[in-house]
Write a protein that holds these residues in place. Sequence first.
Motif, PDB file in Angstrom:
ATOM      1  N   ALA A   1      43.452  38.463  49.806  1.00  0.00           N
ATOM      2  CA  ALA A   1      42.753  38.957  48.606  1.00  0.00           C
ATOM      3  C   ALA A   1      42.818  37.961  47.453  1.00  0.00           C
ATOM      4  N   PRO A   2      41.823  38.041  46.569  1.00  0.00           N
ATOM      5  CA  PRO A   2      41.910  37.258  45.322  1.00  0.00           C
ATOM      6  C   PRO A   2      42.979  37.876  44.427  1.00  0.00           C
ATOM      7  N   MET A   3      43.847  37.050  43.864  1.00  0.00           N
ATOM      8  CA  MET A   3      44.870  37.580  42.944  1.00  0.00           C
ATOM      9  C   MET A   3      45.087  36.588  41.809  1.00  0.00           C
ATOM     10  N   GLU A   4      44.529  36.908  40.682  1.00  0.00           N
ATOM     11  CA  GLU A   4      44.556  36.045  39.507  1.00  0.00           C
ATOM     12  C   GLU A   4      45.987  35.895  38.990  1.00  0.00           C
ATOM     13  N   GLY A   5      46.400  34.657  38.731  1.00  0.00           N
ATOM     14  CA  GLY A   5      47.751  34.412  38.235  1.00  0.00           C
ATOM     15  C   GLY A   5      48.801  34.474  39.333  1.00  0.00           C
TER      16      GLY A   5
ATOM     17  N   ILE B   1      34.699  31.463  46.659  1.00  0.00           N
ATOM     18  CA  ILE B   1      34.929  31.425  45.207  1.00  0.00           C
ATOM     19  C   ILE B   1      34.437  32.728  44.593  1.00  0.00           C
ATOM     20  N   GLN B   2      35.254  33.335  43.748  1.00  0.00           N
ATOM     21  CA  GLN B   2      34.859  34.614  43.141  1.00  0.00           C
ATOM     22  C   GLN B   2      34.359  34.425  41.710  1.00  0.00           C
ATOM     23  N   LEU B   3      33.194  34.997  41.442  1.00  0.00           N
ATOM     24  CA  LEU B   3      32.627  34.978  40.086  1.00  0.00           C
ATOM     25  C   LEU B   3      32.682  36.380  39.496  1.00  0.00           C
TER      26      LEU B   3
ATOM     27  N   ALA C   1      30.778  40.814  47.901  1.00  0.00           N
ATOM     28  CA  ALA C   1      31.243  41.463  46.671  1.00  0.00           C
ATOM     29  C   ALA C   1      32.531  42.224  46.948  1.00  0.00           C
ATOM     30  N   LYS C   2      33.203  42.529  45.842  1.00  0.00           N
ATOM     31  CA  LYS C   2      34.430  43.322  45.935  1.00  0.00           C
ATOM     32  C   LYS C   2      34.377  44.353  44.819  1.00  0.00           C
ATOM     33  N   MET C   3      34.620  45.600  45.147  1.00  0.00           N
ATOM     34  CA  MET C   3      34.527  46.657  44.124  1.00  0.00           C
ATOM     35  C   MET C   3      35.710  47.618  44.207  1.00  0.00           C
TER      36      MET C   3
ATOM     37  N   ALA D   1      38.278  46.930  54.146  1.00  0.00           N
ATOM     38  CA  ALA D   1      39.154  47.914  53.486  1.00  0.00           C
ATOM     39  C   ALA D   1      40.305  47.209  52.788  1.00  0.00           C
ATOM     40  N   ASN D   2      40.643  47.673  51.601  1.00  0.00           N
ATOM     41  CA  ASN D   2      41.708  47.021  50.822  1.00  0.00           C
ATOM     42  C   ASN D   2      42.497  48.061  50.037  1.00  0.00           C
ATOM     43  N   GLY D   3      43.822  47.845  50.010  1.00  0.00           N
ATOM     44  CA  GLY D   3      44.687  48.660  49.162  1.00  0.00           C
ATOM     45  C   GLY D   3      45.910  49.196  49.866  1.00  0.00           C
ATOM     46  N   GLU D   4      47.105  48.739  49.423  1.00  0.00           N
ATOM     47  CA  GLU D   4      48.397  49.269  49.874  1.00  0.00           C
ATOM     48  C   GLU D   4      48.700  49.009  51.344  1.00  0.00           C
ATOM     49  N   VAL D   5      48.409  47.825  51.806  1.00  0.00           N
ATOM     50  CA  VAL D   5      48.843  47.475  53.164  1.00  0.00           C
ATOM     51  C   VAL D   5      50.021  46.516  53.030  1.00  0.00           C
TER      52      VAL D   5
ATOM     53  N   LEU E   1      44.278  41.834  52.573  1.00  0.00           N
ATOM     54  CA  LEU E   1      45.685  42.011  52.181  1.00  0.00           C
ATOM     55  C   LEU E   1      45.925  41.358  50.826  1.00  0.00           C
ATOM     56  N   GLY E   2      46.527  42.093  49.910  1.00  0.00           N
ATOM     57  CA  GLY E   2      46.844  41.544  48.599  1.00  0.00           C
ATOM     58  C   GLY E   2      48.340  41.350  48.444  1.00  0.00           C
ATOM     59  N   ARG E   3      48.977  42.241  47.682  1.00  0.00           N
ATOM     60  CA  ARG E   3      50.393  42.056  47.378  1.00  0.00           C
ATOM     61  C   ARG E   3      51.263  42.031  48.622  1.00  0.00           C
ATOM     62  N   GLY E   4      50.859  42.766  49.650  1.00  0.00           N
ATOM     63  CA  GLY E   4      51.631  42.784  50.894  1.00  0.00           C
ATOM     64  C   GLY E   4      51.725  41.402  51.529  1.00  0.00           C
TER      65      GLY E   4
HETATM   66  C1  LIG Z   1      48.222  39.897  40.273  1.00  0.00           C
HETATM   67  C2  LIG Z   1      46.896  40.397  40.794  1.00  0.00           C
HETATM   68  C3  LIG Z   1      45.733  39.728  40.439  1.00  0.00           C
HETATM   69  C4  LIG Z   1      44.493  40.167  40.932  1.00  0.00           C
HETATM   70  N1  LIG Z   1      43.367  39.437  40.646  1.00  0.00           N
HETATM   71  C5  LIG Z   1      42.187  39.777  41.229  1.00  0.00           C
HETATM   72  C6  LIG Z   1      41.035  38.954  41.082  1.00  0.00           C
HETATM   73  O1  LIG Z   1      41.059  37.879  40.455  1.00  0.00           O
HETATM   74  N2  LIG Z   1      39.879  39.385  41.658  1.00  0.00           N
HETATM   75  C7  LIG Z   1      39.809  40.552  42.370  1.00  0.00           C
HETATM   76  O2  LIG Z   1      38.736  40.905  42.882  1.00  0.00           O
HETATM   77  N3  LIG Z   1      40.896  41.323  42.558  1.00  0.00           N
HETATM   78  C8  LIG Z   1      42.065  40.970  42.015  1.00  0.00           C
HETATM   79  N4  LIG Z   1      43.187  41.717  42.252  1.00  0.00           N
HETATM   80  C9  LIG Z   1      43.102  42.888  43.141  1.00  0.00           C
HETATM   81  C10 LIG Z   1      43.479  42.525  44.576  1.00  0.00           C
HETATM   82  O3  LIG Z   1      42.542  41.625  45.125  1.00  0.00           O
HETATM   83  C11 LIG Z   1      43.543  43.785  45.476  1.00  0.00           C
HETATM   84  O4  LIG Z   1      42.299  44.414  45.423  1.00  0.00           O
HETATM   85  C12 LIG Z   1      44.620  44.765  45.001  1.00  0.00           C
HETATM   86  O5  LIG Z   1      45.838  44.111  44.736  1.00  0.00           O
HETATM   87  C13 LIG Z   1      44.851  45.872  46.026  1.00  0.00           C
HETATM   88  O6  LIG Z   1      45.271  45.334  47.250  1.00  0.00           O
HETATM   89  P1  LIG Z   1      46.847  45.364  47.688  1.00  0.00           P
HETATM   90  O7  LIG Z   1      47.299  46.798  47.543  1.00  0.00           O
HETATM   91  O8  LIG Z   1      46.820  44.868  49.096  1.00  0.00           O
HETATM   92  O9  LIG Z   1      47.583  44.479  46.725  1.00  0.00           O
HETATM   93  C14 LIG Z   1      44.412  41.315  41.757  1.00  0.00           C
HETATM   94  C15 LIG Z   1      45.601  41.997  42.084  1.00  0.00           C
HETATM   95  C16 LIG Z   1      46.827  41.549  41.632  1.00  0.00           C
HETATM   96  C17 LIG Z   1      48.084  42.285  42.028  1.00  0.00           C
END
Ligand SMILES: Cc1cc2nc3c(=O)[nH]c(=O)nc-3n(C[C@H](O)[C@H](O)[C@H](O)COP(=O)(O)O)c2cc1C
Length: 334
Positions: free
Chosen positions: A7-11, A68-70, A139-141, A199-203, A223-226
């Motif tokens: 997943a994209p995760m800013e910072g 790349i995400q805009l 896209a991501k929503m 699908a995304n969220g809490e994995v 997968l994001g934080r996981g």
């Molecule tokens: C620190 C952080 C930064 C994030 N930045 C973005 C982002 O730049 N673009 C985006 O679409 N989602 C962003 N997200 C959301 C994640 O992509 C993801 O949708 C969200 O964390 C849920 O997935 P997870 O439960 O697997 O972490 C961010 C999430 C976190 C925790």
Amino acid sequence: MNRIILAPMEGLADDVLRAVLTSAGGYDWCVTEFVRVSTTLLPHSLYTRLSPELMNGSRTSGGTPVRIQLLGSDPDLLARNAAHLALLKPAGIDLNFGCPTPLVNRNRGGAALLDRPELLRQIAAAVRAAVPAEIPVTAKMRLGIEDTDRALDCALALEAGGVQELAVHARTRADGYRPLVRWEWVARIREAVTLPIIANGEVWNLADYRNICAATGCSDVMLGRGAVADPLLARRIRAGEEEHATDADWEELRGMIAEFWARVQAKLTPTQSPGRLKQWLGMMQRSYPQAEKLYREIREARRAPEISAALARRGLYRAGAERPSESSAVVASM
Ligand SMILES: Cc1cc2nc3c(=O)[nH]c(=O)nc-3n(C[C@H](O)[C@H](O)[C@H](O)COP(=O)(O)O)c2cc1C
């Protein structure tokens, strides 16, 4: 197909962490942190700074494609920027309709647009039309702003606008990051559209992965934080392996930590870099007790040399390893 996406995760998931996480294998592609498009045509240098992978065929050093995400709200401006970005040949362009942060939302970007499906359609259509067909536009929503009332409208609008794939973070903006997650809504969206839904969220582990696939009917999962907490998660899922955090896992992670530290130092100043390692180890504690121990050792350190010394004491760092290409060799020889 069973694709797994980082997943994209800013910072958090910048080029450094993307390189390290995808090096473990298991990911089909990853997505950059969002680029805010608000007033001007952004220069190529901005994209290559955010995603140096663009200079490597839009792939991480391990070969994983990077999209790349805009983020923005003006269809025409987004389209012009996407066309300009397309010249750099990114592996894909992703549109962000999920960011909940107040600054972004005040400027009508991210999740704030989820009450305007028609605008979503216009944005998707304008960007799709501006970008060569061989570059995927996705896209991501989130599910909505305050509630899920317009979730289906938004997904249908993005499909009508021509996005090829849609990642759905199973929460509304109001849900924030509360553990409550609405996988059932991802299932409803999947049933309403024909485009692939991710699908995304809490994995956080294999069981969550199996549950999200069962609950949503999706075979593609983001997968994001996981993925940050357990850097071996994608590979583990592919192998059908439960989380054990074995000594062998930790041994592999030691190499990844050394690589991360070398890359972070090459990128950031000595006062900026410690925070990045602490951030990652802080999240890894969830899956690895060994990470907790290491985190406690470096917690008080404010400058890079202190961290390097602590890591060197554990055989995780050798002076001069700042050049990433050398660091793997350093670790491998230890
Ligand atoms: C620190 C952080 C930064 C994030 N930045 C973005 C982002 O730049 N673009 C985006 O679409 N989602 C962003 N997200 C959301 C994640 O992509 C993801 O949708 C969200 O964390 C849920 O997935 P997870 O439960 O697997 O972490 C961010 C999430 C976190 C925790």
